[in-house]
Design an enzyme around this catalytic site. Structure first.
Site, mmCIF file in Angstrom:
data_model
loop_
_atom_site.group_PDB
_atom_site.id
_atom_site.type_symbol
_atom_site.label_atom_id
_atom_site.label_comp_id
_atom_site.label_asym_id
_atom_site.label_seq_id
_atom_site.Cartn_x
_atom_site.Cartn_y
_atom_site.Cartn_z
ATOM 1 N N SER A 86 0.856 -1.185 0.000
ATOM 2 C CA SER A 86 0.000 0.000 0.000
ATOM 3 C C SER A 86 0.895 1.238 0.000
ATOM 4 C CB SER A 86 -0.944 -0.041 1.204
ATOM 5 O OG SER A 86 -1.881 1.006 1.136
ATOM 6 N N HIS A 116 -2.492 -0.824 -3.491
ATOM 7 C CA HIS A 116 -3.627 0.082 -3.333
ATOM 8 C C HIS A 116 -3.401 1.317 -4.205
ATOM 9 C CE1 HIS A 116 -4.581 -1.702 0.886
ATOM 10 N NE2 HIS A 116 -5.110 -2.409 -0.084
ATOM 11 N N ASP A 173 -5.108 -4.194 5.635
ATOM 12 C CA ASP A 173 -5.407 -5.100 4.528
ATOM 13 C C ASP A 173 -4.212 -6.042 4.352
ATOM 14 O OD1 ASP A 173 -6.826 -6.205 2.420
ATOM 15 O OD2 ASP A 173 -6.223 -4.690 0.967
#
Length: 193
Positions: free
Chosen positions: A11, A38, A131
């Protein structure tokens, strides 16, 4: 034992991490790599072109029903969850966001764990949410190898720290040591004697 795929979740700080990774992985790296980074739902694929210009491997967005091939790097397209089917093909969905993200690392990791079982390597890198935590846990439950970036070396420590709080991974390493380990695992013979 030969691993059949590597899934990577990344991310915030991910672009820098991937630049390092793909500049160091050799041209003959054979294990397929599947990545969820992401990104904005409206992102174009210019960043993939930039990565392709700076590395030895072929990087592309994953396509619906595409076969996963050795020697390739696949990245989840923006605004789609990327899943791996039992027949080792990709499936794209626009299901609800998971951990505020689509694509979601957990969705990729959990589907990959079911498809590859103990022939999968899961890697959690830099990021600023949780996540990937449930997904790396599922990879471990299915017998896969789990690698988490040392939070102290990550540009954003939250995501790897979250994963380490939930599982005892096989390895906690700096990014460069993760790359060295992946190269070593990729070179292992198909069958051990």
């Amino acid at each position: 034992m030969r691993y059949e795929a590597i899934v990577i979740g990344v991310s915030s700080g991910g672009m820098n991490a991937m630049k390092v990774m793909f500049s160091l992985l050799p041209k003959d790296f054979n294990t397929p790599i599947i990545i969820v980074q992401h990104i904005s739902a409206h992102s174009d694929n210019l960043w993939i072109k930039l990565l392709n210009d700076q590395n030895n491997l072929s990087i592309k967005e994953a396509d619906e029903k595409e076969n996963i091939e050795y020697g390739k790097v696949y990245i989840a397209p923006p605004n789609y969850h990327l899943m791996i089917e039992k027949d080792k093909t990709f499936s794209l969905t626009i299901d609800e966001r998971v951990n505020f993200a689509r694509p979601s690392i957990d969705v990729l990791f959990e589907s990959a764990a079911e498809a590859y079982k103990d022939k999968l390597i899961g890697v959690v890198l830099t990021g600023s949410n949780n996540d990937g935590t449930n997904g790396i846990k599922r990879i471990q439950e299915c017998g896969g190898l789990t690698i988490i970036q040392d939070p102290e070396t990550a540009e954003s420590s939250y995501m790897p720290a979250s994963a380490i709080a939930v599982i005892k991974p096989d390895y906690i390493l700096s990014l460069k040591d993760i790359i060295k380990l992946l190269i070593k695992l990729d070179k292992q013979k198909e069958y051990s004697s």
